[in-house]
Design a protein around this motif. Structure first.
Motif, PDB file in Angstrom:
ATOM      1  N   ILE A 101     -19.090  53.190 -16.046  1.00  0.00           N
ATOM      2  CA  ILE A 101     -18.969  52.288 -14.889  1.00  0.00           C
ATOM      3  C   ILE A 101     -19.094  50.833 -15.349  1.00  0.00           C
ATOM      4  CG2 ILE A 101     -20.090  51.576 -12.720  1.00  0.00           C
ATOM      5  CD1 ILE A 101     -20.776  54.622 -12.367  1.00  0.00           C
ATOM      6  N   ALA A 102     -20.074  50.571 -16.239  1.00  0.00           N
ATOM      7  CA  ALA A 102     -20.272  49.208 -16.754  1.00  0.00           C
ATOM      8  C   ALA A 102     -19.017  48.721 -17.487  1.00  0.00           C
ATOM      9  CB  ALA A 102     -21.485  49.180 -17.678  1.00  0.00           C
ATOM     10  N   ALA A 103     -18.423  49.596 -18.290  1.00  0.00           N
ATOM     11  CA  ALA A 103     -17.212  49.216 -19.039  1.00  0.00           C
ATOM     12  C   ALA A 103     -16.069  48.883 -18.087  1.00  0.00           C
ATOM     13  CB  ALA A 103     -16.799  50.355 -19.968  1.00  0.00           C
ATOM     14  N   LEU A 104     -15.932  49.657 -17.015  1.00  0.00           N
ATOM     15  CA  LEU A 104     -14.885  49.398 -16.023  1.00  0.00           C
ATOM     16  C   LEU A 104     -15.085  48.053 -15.338  1.00  0.00           C
ATOM     17  CD1 LEU A 104     -14.286  52.812 -14.242  1.00  0.00           C
ATOM     18  CD2 LEU A 104     -12.581  51.390 -15.341  1.00  0.00           C
ATOM     19  N   LEU A 105     -16.357  47.774 -14.965  1.00  0.00           N
ATOM     20  CA  LEU A 105     -16.675  46.505 -14.295  1.00  0.00           C
ATOM     21  C   LEU A 105     -16.370  45.321 -15.205  1.00  0.00           C
ATOM     22  CD1 LEU A 105     -19.987  47.377 -12.418  1.00  0.00           C
ATOM     23  CD2 LEU A 105     -17.795  46.735 -11.410  1.00  0.00           C
ATOM     24  N   ILE A 106     -16.767  45.433 -16.486  1.00  0.00           N
ATOM     25  CA  ILE A 106     -16.530  44.343 -17.448  1.00  0.00           C
ATOM     26  C   ILE A 106     -15.028  44.104 -17.607  1.00  0.00           C
ATOM     27  CG2 ILE A 106     -16.729  43.722 -19.904  1.00  0.00           C
ATOM     28  CD1 ILE A 106     -19.508  45.185 -19.808  1.00  0.00           C
ATOM     29  N   THR A 107     -14.260  45.187 -17.709  1.00  0.00           N
ATOM     30  CA  THR A 107     -12.804  45.063 -17.872  1.00  0.00           C
ATOM     31  C   THR A 107     -12.179  44.370 -16.671  1.00  0.00           C
ATOM     32  OG1 THR A 107     -12.950  47.196 -18.954  1.00  0.00           O
ATOM     33  CG2 THR A 107     -10.745  46.391 -18.498  1.00  0.00           C
ATOM     34  N   TRP A 108     -12.610  44.798 -15.483  1.00  0.00           N
ATOM     35  CA  TRP A 108     -12.060  44.209 -14.258  1.00  0.00           C
ATOM     36  C   TRP A 108     -12.402  42.721 -14.168  1.00  0.00           C
ATOM     37  CZ3 TRP A 108     -14.609  42.222  -9.875  1.00  0.00           C
ATOM     38  CH2 TRP A 108     -13.750  41.904  -8.798  1.00  0.00           C
ATOM     39  N   PHE A 109     -13.666  42.380 -14.512  1.00  0.00           N
ATOM     40  CA  PHE A 109     -14.120  40.992 -14.454  1.00  0.00           C
ATOM     41  C   PHE A 109     -13.318  40.144 -15.456  1.00  0.00           C
ATOM     42  CE2 PHE A 109     -17.060  37.648 -15.919  1.00  0.00           C
ATOM     43  CZ  PHE A 109     -17.260  36.989 -14.706  1.00  0.00           C
ATOM     44  N   ALA A 110     -13.160  40.668 -16.687  1.00  0.00           N
ATOM     45  CA  ALA A 110     -12.428  39.933 -17.722  1.00  0.00           C
ATOM     46  C   ALA A 110     -10.977  39.710 -17.299  1.00  0.00           C
ATOM     47  CB  ALA A 110     -12.474  40.709 -19.028  1.00  0.00           C
ATOM     48  N   TYR A 111     -10.371  40.700 -16.694  1.00  0.00           N
ATOM     49  CA  TYR A 111      -8.975  40.590 -16.270  1.00  0.00           C
ATOM     50  C   TYR A 111      -8.815  39.519 -15.194  1.00  0.00           C
ATOM     51  CZ  TYR A 111      -4.584  41.775 -14.005  1.00  0.00           C
ATOM     52  OH  TYR A 111      -3.345  41.709 -13.447  1.00  0.00           O
ATOM     53  N   SER A 112      -9.748  39.549 -14.212  1.00  0.00           N
ATOM     54  CA  SER A 112      -9.627  38.573 -13.120  1.00  0.00           C
ATOM     55  C   SER A 112      -9.879  37.156 -13.637  1.00  0.00           C
ATOM     56  CB  SER A 112     -10.580  38.937 -11.977  1.00  0.00           C
ATOM     57  OG  SER A 112     -11.885  38.946 -12.473  1.00  0.00           O
ATOM     58  N   GLU A 113     -10.824  37.026 -14.592  1.00  0.00           N
ATOM     59  CA  GLU A 113     -11.117  35.698 -15.161  1.00  0.00           C
ATOM     60  C   GLU A 113      -9.902  35.166 -15.922  1.00  0.00           C
ATOM     61  OE1 GLU A 113     -13.863  33.374 -15.486  1.00  0.00           O
ATOM     62  OE2 GLU A 113     -14.121  34.387 -13.557  1.00  0.00           O
ATOM     63  N   ILE A 114      -9.305  35.989 -16.737  1.00  0.00           N
ATOM     64  CA  ILE A 114      -8.162  35.566 -17.553  1.00  0.00           C
ATOM     65  C   ILE A 114      -6.981  35.177 -16.656  1.00  0.00           C
ATOM     66  CG2 ILE A 114      -6.410  36.400 -19.199  1.00  0.00           C
ATOM     67  CD1 ILE A 114      -8.724  38.061 -20.452  1.00  0.00           C
ATOM     68  N   SER A 115      -6.713  35.975 -15.638  1.00  0.00           N
ATOM     69  CA  SER A 115      -5.560  35.661 -14.786  1.00  0.00           C
ATOM     70  C   SER A 115      -5.804  34.389 -13.983  1.00  0.00           C
ATOM     71  CB  SER A 115      -5.231  36.836 -13.877  1.00  0.00           C
ATOM     72  OG  SER A 115      -6.360  37.195 -13.159  1.00  0.00           O
ATOM     73  N   SER A 116      -7.064  34.134 -13.545  1.00  0.00           N
ATOM     74  CA  SER A 116      -7.327  32.897 -12.781  1.00  0.00           C
ATOM     75  C   SER A 116      -7.237  31.684 -13.705  1.00  0.00           C
ATOM     76  CB  SER A 116      -8.683  32.972 -12.084  1.00  0.00           C
ATOM     77  OG  SER A 116      -9.691  32.986 -13.058  1.00  0.00           O
ATOM     78  N   ASN A 117      -7.672  31.816 -14.978  1.00  0.00           N
ATOM     79  CA  ASN A 117      -7.570  30.721 -15.946  1.00  0.00           C
ATOM     80  C   ASN A 117      -6.123  30.370 -16.230  1.00  0.00           C
ATOM     81  OD1 ASN A 117     -10.241  30.265 -16.282  1.00  0.00           O
ATOM     82  ND2 ASN A 117     -10.452  31.460 -18.151  1.00  0.00           N
ATOM     83  N   LEU A 118      -5.298  31.369 -16.370  1.00  0.00           N
ATOM     84  CA  LEU A 118      -3.872  31.130 -16.640  1.00  0.00           C
ATOM     85  C   LEU A 118      -3.224  30.405 -15.471  1.00  0.00           C
ATOM     86  CD1 LEU A 118      -2.663  34.416 -18.318  1.00  0.00           C
ATOM     87  CD2 LEU A 118      -2.641  32.146 -19.315  1.00  0.00           C
ATOM     88  N   GLY A 119      -3.619  30.749 -14.266  1.00  0.00           N
ATOM     89  CA  GLY A 119      -3.084  30.125 -13.058  1.00  0.00           C
ATOM     90  C   GLY A 119      -3.470  28.655 -12.988  1.00  0.00           C
ATOM     91  N   ALA A 120      -4.728  28.317 -13.395  1.00  0.00           N
ATOM     92  CA  ALA A 120      -5.214  26.936 -13.349  1.00  0.00           C
ATOM     93  C   ALA A 120      -4.506  26.079 -14.399  1.00  0.00           C
ATOM     94  CB  ALA A 120      -6.719  26.919 -13.586  1.00  0.00           C
ATOM     95  N   GLN A 121      -4.218  26.630 -15.576  1.00  0.00           N
ATOM     96  CA  GLN A 121      -3.577  25.866 -16.654  1.00  0.00           C
ATOM     97  C   GLN A 121      -2.134  25.523 -16.324  1.00  0.00           C
ATOM     98  OE1 GLN A 121      -3.966  28.125 -20.231  1.00  0.00           O
ATOM     99  NE2 GLN A 121      -6.154  27.659 -20.408  1.00  0.00           N
ATOM    100  N   ASN A 122      -1.417  26.336 -15.640  1.00  0.00           N
ATOM    101  CA  ASN A 122       0.001  26.113 -15.359  1.00  0.00           C
ATOM    102  C   ASN A 122       0.252  26.251 -13.859  1.00  0.00           C
ATOM    103  OD1 ASN A 122       2.689  25.811 -15.465  1.00  0.00           O
ATOM    104  ND2 ASN A 122       3.073  27.522 -16.856  1.00  0.00           N
ATOM    105  N   PRO A 123       0.104  25.109 -13.116  1.00  0.00           N
ATOM    106  CA  PRO A 123       0.236  25.201 -11.660  1.00  0.00           C
ATOM    107  C   PRO A 123       1.646  25.578 -11.213  1.00  0.00           C
ATOM    108  CG  PRO A 123       0.007  22.913 -12.360  1.00  0.00           C
ATOM    109  CD  PRO A 123      -0.174  23.728 -13.559  1.00  0.00           C
ATOM    110  N   ASN A 124       2.680  25.343 -12.079  1.00  0.00           N
ATOM    111  CA  ASN A 124       4.061  25.655 -11.692  1.00  0.00           C
ATOM    112  C   ASN A 124       4.470  27.072 -12.083  1.00  0.00           C
ATOM    113  OD1 ASN A 124       4.516  23.116 -10.630  1.00  0.00           O
ATOM    114  ND2 ASN A 124       5.031  22.285 -12.645  1.00  0.00           N
TER     115      ASN A 124
END
Lengths: 176, 208
Positions: A101-124
């Motif tokens: 369960i912990a591994a799943l939570l970490i993976t989900w958190f990492a995925y959401s963080e990475i995708s939000s960071n990519l969105g902030a770097q390239n607004p277009n």
């Protein structure tokens, strides 16, 4: 007859193993007396039974008088290591679901963080994706004008060839 | 004197009660009850291992492993189930493991069969107490039979031995292998068919 044979053939192994119901045995024996195929099959089964019985080893080794005592001594020795492995197994069994369960939570958190960071770097980023697919509203008109122009030019070239003149790319010669 | 001492002369219900009582005591950690349980079944387990593995040198080691497994698994044993069937299942599985590890290479020795030997085997298969001509003939037949059985898989051979030598019924085998009676019958049929093909080949080779 064939139907009969198929029916009795299924009973043959039970008969050879003395497992056939006493209700069915007499009719089977009656069929057996007249059916050569069943007689051959029964003979073959009897031979296999005989082979196994003939392989019986006489006088199997008896357990020595101290067998159970030795066994208990061995068990006592193995008891400690068994208790250790058992407790380890119990701990592992408890921790495996928690770890998963912990591994799943970490993976989900990492995925959401990475995708939000990519969105902030390239607004277009949305436009990049959508832009290549967006179709201008007047694209049909432009295409129609262009194709009309091409066909018009082709006609001019054709006429010039018929008149024996070289084509004038600008079309000014014709007007002179 | 433990309850097992009087088992031999009592009714099957009482035997089962004594067995259940012994198992319950074992589950509570009573080692003397386990010793009684071992003493009750050790001969049968030794005999079964010997017939399947066919090597007296290995019997004691395999039996030790069987009873060790029984000892450590007894706390999880359900009293409604048959202890004897469970014990034999563990024994047979332990023999399979041993045979698999040993990976005995099949002997290519040709065990050519004569029609006379086939007739003797047929007689052996038809009656339970066949009259043997003499000891040397008996040993010869045993060796031929063993060579033929060696060509079967450990699984098929064990099943045939349990059926013909240990004389387990289909219902008992069904309990030991934890499967349906039709599955046992099918497995027996296939094992016999395989053996039939093997001896037919030997007969052909002799005829050539």
């Amino acid at each position: 007859m064939t139907m009969d044979h198929q029916y009795y053939e299924r009973l043959l192994e039970d008969y050879a193993d003395c497992e056939l119901s006493p209700l069915l045995a007499p009719s089977f024996e009656q069929h057996l007396a007249s059916c050569q195929k069943c007689q051959e099959q029964l003979r073959a089964t009897r031979v296999t039974q005989g082979i196994v019985r003939a392989s019986k080893l006489e006088s199997p080794p008896f357990p020595l008088p101290g067998f159970s005592r030795n066994l208990l001594q061995n068990l006592e020795r193995r008891q400690d290591s068994f208790a250790y492995w058992r407790s380890l197994r119990l701990v592992a069994l408890k921790f495996i679901p928690i770890t998963a369960i912990a591994a799943l939570l970490i993976t989900w958190f990492a995925y959401s963080e990475i995708s939000s960071n990519l969105g902030a770097q390239n607004p277009n980023s949305d436009l990049i994706m959508g832009g290549s697919l967006s179709i201008p509203a007047d694209w049909g008109r432009e295409v129609a004008v262009f194709s009309e122009q091409i066909s018009h030019d082709q006609e001019k070239v054709f006429n010039a060839l018929l008149e024996g003149q070289g084509p004038s790319p600008s079309g000014k010669e014709g007007s002179k | 004197m433990g309850p097992i001492a009087m088992v031999g002369t009592e009714s099957p219900e009482l035997v089962a009660t004594c067995e259940t009582e012994l198992i319950q005591r074992c589950q509570q950690g009573d080692t003397s009850a386990f010793e009684s349980l071992v003493k009750k079944f050790e001969r049968k387990v030794f005999g079964l291992i010997y017939q399947i593995v066919r090597s007296s040198a290995e019997v004691e080691d395999i039996a030790q492993e069987v009873f060790t497994k029984i000892y450590f698994s007894l706390p999880q044993f359900r009293l409604e189930a048959s202890f004897e069937a469970w014990l034999y299942r563990i024994t047979v599985n332990q023999c399979y493991d041993f045979l698999r590890k040993r990976k005995r290479t099949l002997q290519v020795t040709e065990a050519d069969l004569s029609e006379e030997e086939i007739r003797t085997f047929e007689l052996l298969g038809s009656v339970t107490q066949p009259p043997y001509p003499d000891v040397s003939k008996r040993l010869e037949l045993q060796q031929t039979a063993e060579r033929l059985l060696d060509q079967l898989s450990p699984r098929d051979r064990s099943l045939l031995i349990l059926k013909e030598i240990e004389e387990f019924s289909i219902a008992e085998l069904q309990e030991i292998f934890a499967t349906s009676s039709s599955a046992i019958k099918l497995r027996l049929f296939r094992a016999r068919n395989h053996l039939r093909k093997i001896y037919a080949q030997r007969l052909k080779k002799r005829g050539q």
